[in-house]
Write a protein that holds these residues in place. Structure first.
Motif, PDB file in Angstrom:
ATOM      1  N   ALA A  86      -6.015  -2.215  75.107  1.00  3.79           N
ATOM      2  CA  ALA A  86      -6.939  -1.246  75.537  1.00  3.79           C
ATOM      3  C   ALA A  86      -6.896   0.160  74.481  1.00  3.79           C
ATOM      4  O   ALA A  86      -7.315   0.615  74.346  1.00  3.79           O
ATOM      5  CB  ALA A  86      -7.948  -1.652  76.750  1.00  3.79           C
ATOM      6  N   GLY A  87      -5.475   0.403  75.594  1.00  5.87           N
ATOM      7  CA  GLY A  87      -5.041   1.866  74.666  1.00  5.87           C
ATOM      8  C   GLY A  87      -4.941   2.140  73.756  1.00  5.87           C
ATOM      9  O   GLY A  87      -5.195   2.759  73.155  1.00  5.87           O
ATOM     10  N   THR A  88      -4.620   0.934  72.785  1.00  2.00           N
ATOM     11  CA  THR A  88      -4.152   1.325  71.358  1.00  2.00           C
ATOM     12  C   THR A  88      -5.251   1.494  70.500  1.00  2.00           C
ATOM     13  O   THR A  88      -6.391   2.552  69.924  1.00  2.00           O
ATOM     14  CB  THR A  88      -3.166   0.305  70.870  1.00  2.00           C
ATOM     15  N   ALA A  89      -6.437   0.520  71.281  1.00  3.71           N
ATOM     16  CA  ALA A  89      -7.977   0.485  70.419  1.00  3.71           C
ATOM     17  C   ALA A  89      -8.605   1.331  70.563  1.00  3.71           C
ATOM     18  O   ALA A  89      -9.100   2.227  70.110  1.00  3.71           O
ATOM     19  CB  ALA A  89      -8.287  -0.856  71.014  1.00  3.71           C
ATOM     20  N   PRO A 115      -8.787   7.751  64.106  1.00  2.00           N
ATOM     21  CA  PRO A 115      -8.323   7.243  63.526  1.00  2.00           C
ATOM     22  C   PRO A 115      -6.930   7.960  62.479  1.00  2.00           C
ATOM     23  O   PRO A 115      -6.568   6.897  61.429  1.00  2.00           O
ATOM     24  CB  PRO A 115      -9.468   6.548  62.924  1.00  2.00           C
ATOM     25  N   LYS A 116      -7.507   8.807  61.911  1.00  2.00           N
ATOM     26  CA  LYS A 116      -6.099   8.982  61.255  1.00  2.00           C
ATOM     27  C   LYS A 116      -5.260   9.359  61.488  1.00  2.00           C
ATOM     28  O   LYS A 116      -4.407   9.354  60.606  1.00  2.00           O
ATOM     29  CB  LYS A 116      -7.872  11.086  60.425  1.00  2.00           C
ATOM     30  N   GLU A 117      -5.201   9.883  62.994  1.00  2.00           N
ATOM     31  CA  GLU A 117      -3.667  10.433  63.194  1.00  2.00           C
ATOM     32  C   GLU A 117      -2.766   8.341  63.101  1.00  2.00           C
ATOM     33  O   GLU A 117      -1.577   8.749  63.226  1.00  2.00           O
ATOM     34  CB  GLU A 117      -3.544  10.447  64.505  1.00  2.00           C
ATOM     35  N   ALA A 118      -4.138   7.384  63.495  1.00  2.00           N
ATOM     36  CA  ALA A 118      -3.638   5.787  63.923  1.00  2.00           C
ATOM     37  C   ALA A 118      -2.770   5.690  62.319  1.00  2.00           C
ATOM     38  O   ALA A 118      -2.210   4.347  63.123  1.00  2.00           O
ATOM     39  CB  ALA A 118      -4.875   5.076  64.716  1.00  2.00           C
ATOM     40  N   ASN A 119      -3.046   5.705  61.828  1.00  2.00           N
ATOM     41  CA  ASN A 119      -2.930   5.700  60.445  1.00  2.00           C
ATOM     42  C   ASN A 119      -1.882   6.482  59.582  1.00  2.00           C
ATOM     43  O   ASN A 119      -1.762   5.572  58.861  1.00  2.00           O
ATOM     44  CB  ASN A 119      -3.953   5.345  59.062  1.00  2.00           C
ATOM     45  N   LEU A 120      -1.449   6.452  59.927  1.00  2.00           N
ATOM     46  CA  LEU A 120      -0.377   8.072  59.590  1.00  2.00           C
ATOM     47  C   LEU A 120       0.909   7.316  60.323  1.00  2.00           C
ATOM     48  O   LEU A 120       1.248   6.683  61.108  1.00  2.00           O
ATOM     49  CB  LEU A 120      -0.076   9.499  60.655  1.00  2.00           C
ATOM     50  N   LYS A 121       2.046   7.282  58.955  1.00  2.00           N
ATOM     51  CA  LYS A 121       2.697   6.953  59.296  1.00  2.00           C
ATOM     52  C   LYS A 121       3.688   7.696  59.711  1.00  2.00           C
ATOM     53  O   LYS A 121       3.729   8.815  59.488  1.00  2.00           O
ATOM     54  CB  LYS A 121       4.400   6.941  57.403  1.00  2.00           C
ATOM     55  N   GLU A 122       5.299   6.939  60.534  1.00  2.00           N
ATOM     56  CA  GLU A 122       6.121   7.995  61.125  1.00  2.00           C
ATOM     57  C   GLU A 122       6.246   9.073  60.361  1.00  2.00           C
ATOM     58  O   GLU A 122       7.188   9.060  59.341  1.00  2.00           O
ATOM     59  CB  GLU A 122       7.129   6.808  61.536  1.00  2.00           C
ATOM     60  N   ASP A 123       6.863   9.924  61.066  1.00  2.00           N
ATOM     61  CA  ASP A 123       7.370  11.049  60.300  1.00  2.00           C
ATOM     62  C   ASP A 123       8.835  11.245  61.106  1.00  2.00           C
ATOM     63  O   ASP A 123       9.519  10.334  61.116  1.00  2.00           O
ATOM     64  CB  ASP A 123       6.910  12.468  60.319  1.00  2.00           C
ATOM     65  N   GLU A 124       9.492  12.198  60.578  1.00  2.00           N
ATOM     66  CA  GLU A 124      11.400  12.126  60.253  1.00  2.00           C
ATOM     67  C   GLU A 124      11.675  12.465  61.724  1.00  2.00           C
ATOM     68  O   GLU A 124      12.503  11.837  62.664  1.00  2.00           O
ATOM     69  CB  GLU A 124      11.947  13.081  59.390  1.00  2.00           C
ATOM     70  N   SER A 148       0.604  12.730  70.481  1.00  2.00           N
ATOM     71  CA  SER A 148       1.018  12.845  69.137  1.00  2.00           C
ATOM     72  C   SER A 148      -0.169  10.703  69.940  1.00  2.00           C
ATOM     73  O   SER A 148      -0.003  10.127  70.769  1.00  2.00           O
ATOM     74  CB  SER A 148       1.913  12.184  68.434  1.00  2.00           C
ATOM     75  N   PHE A 149      -0.314  10.352  68.680  1.00  2.00           N
ATOM     76  CA  PHE A 149      -1.009   8.978  68.756  1.00  2.00           C
ATOM     77  C   PHE A 149       0.399   8.125  69.143  1.00  2.00           C
ATOM     78  O   PHE A 149      -0.454   7.324  70.614  1.00  2.00           O
ATOM     79  CB  PHE A 149      -1.350   8.207  67.500  1.00  2.00           C
ATOM     80  N   ARG A 150       1.420   8.559  69.196  1.00  2.00           N
ATOM     81  CA  ARG A 150       2.688   6.841  69.442  1.00  2.00           C
ATOM     82  C   ARG A 150       3.002   7.124  70.443  1.00  2.00           C
ATOM     83  O   ARG A 150       3.265   6.478  71.680  1.00  2.00           O
ATOM     84  CB  ARG A 150       3.265   7.120  68.327  1.00  2.00           C
ATOM     85  N   GLU A 151       2.557   8.916  70.794  1.00  2.00           N
ATOM     86  CA  GLU A 151       2.743   9.047  72.276  1.00  2.00           C
ATOM     87  C   GLU A 151       2.062   8.837  73.547  1.00  2.00           C
ATOM     88  O   GLU A 151       2.788   8.547  74.485  1.00  2.00           O
ATOM     89  CB  GLU A 151       3.290  10.641  72.026  1.00  2.00           C
ATOM     90  N   LYS A 152       0.857   8.936  73.225  1.00  2.00           N
ATOM     91  CA  LYS A 152      -0.206   8.301  74.234  1.00  2.00           C
ATOM     92  C   LYS A 152       0.388   6.602  74.323  1.00  2.00           C
ATOM     93  O   LYS A 152       0.069   6.299  75.224  1.00  2.00           O
ATOM     94  CB  LYS A 152      -1.050   8.158  73.148  1.00  2.00           C
ATOM     95  N   ILE A 153       0.491   5.818  72.974  1.00  2.00           N
ATOM     96  CA  ILE A 153       0.893   5.122  73.108  1.00  2.00           C
ATOM     97  C   ILE A 153       2.688   4.233  73.967  1.00  2.00           C
ATOM     98  O   ILE A 153       2.201   3.496  75.026  1.00  2.00           O
ATOM     99  CB  ILE A 153       1.007   3.711  71.948  1.00  2.00           C
ATOM    100  N   HIS A 154       3.533   5.175  73.883  1.00  2.00           N
ATOM    101  CA  HIS A 154       4.031   5.092  75.080  1.00  2.00           C
ATOM    102  C   HIS A 154       3.813   5.362  76.226  1.00  2.00           C
ATOM    103  O   HIS A 154       4.645   4.742  77.205  1.00  2.00           O
ATOM    104  CB  HIS A 154       5.060   6.295  74.247  1.00  2.00           C
ATOM    105  N   ILE A 196      -9.552   4.576  67.992  1.00  2.00           N
ATOM    106  CA  ILE A 196     -11.417   4.782  66.986  1.00  2.00           C
ATOM    107  C   ILE A 196     -11.448   6.610  67.820  1.00  2.00           C
ATOM    108  O   ILE A 196     -12.119   6.979  66.902  1.00  2.00           O
ATOM    109  CB  ILE A 196     -12.399   3.625  68.805  1.00  2.00           C
ATOM    110  N   ARG A 197     -10.814   7.345  68.564  1.00  2.00           N
ATOM    111  CA  ARG A 197     -11.079   8.592  68.757  1.00  2.00           C
ATOM    112  C   ARG A 197     -10.631   9.050  67.936  1.00  2.00           C
ATOM    113  O   ARG A 197     -10.996   9.982  67.341  1.00  2.00           O
ATOM    114  CB  ARG A 197     -10.244   8.841  70.649  1.00  2.00           C
TER     115      ARG A 197
END
Length: 140
Positions: A57-60, A67-76, A2-8, A64-65
């Motif tokens: 840089a990583g977040t951007a 965008p739909k996943e980056a804008n998703l709200k956190e699920d439970e 997931s996007f958040r896992e990549k950011i972590h 960019i790669r």
């Protein structure tokens, strides 16, 4: 992943690189002097750059790669993962702060105290991010 896992993952690498450099290159021989305290302050500028540049840089890049996943709200699941990681990091943070208070009462110098506080914060953050990555991989 997931996007958040990549950011972590980017945060974990940035923390290890930035503060790994800090603790390896810190002039420990002058730690308890005024110059040692100023060295710690001065070294935080490159540490911040080493940490922030990959994060931005990583977040951007990941946004960019996908965008739909980056804008998703956190699920439970993600909320639970973040809550558990923060919970695990709280205890080392509190213990480190109390250890620092104990050392200060018993005469440790301010230079060492600054570094103990920094190490406590970094260790707690590594535990938080690392445990969250573990829970992401485990599929919690």
């Amino acid at each position: 992943m997931s996007f958040r896992e990549k950011i972590h993952w980017v945060a974990l690498v940035g923390l290890l690189l930035g503060f790994g450099w800090y603790f390896i290159t810190y002039p420990w021989s002058i730690a308890n002097t005024q110059a040692g305290v100023w060295a710690a302050v001065g070294m935080l500028v490159p540490v911040t750059i080493i940490f922030l540049v990959p994060m931005i840089a990583g977040t951007a890049w990941f946004a960019i790669r996908s965008p739909k996943e980056a804008n998703l709200k956190e699920d439970e699941r993600e909320k639970t993962i973040h809550l558990k990681g923060t919970h695990l990091a709280y205890y080392p943070l509190v213990l480190g702060i109390w250890a620092n208070v104990f050392f200060l009462i018993n005469g440790i110098g301010f230079g060492y105290s600054v570094n103990i506080l920094m190490a406590t914060l970094v260790l707690s953050e590594l535990i938080r991010v690392g445990s969250q990555l573990y829970y992401y991989r485990r599929g919690y």
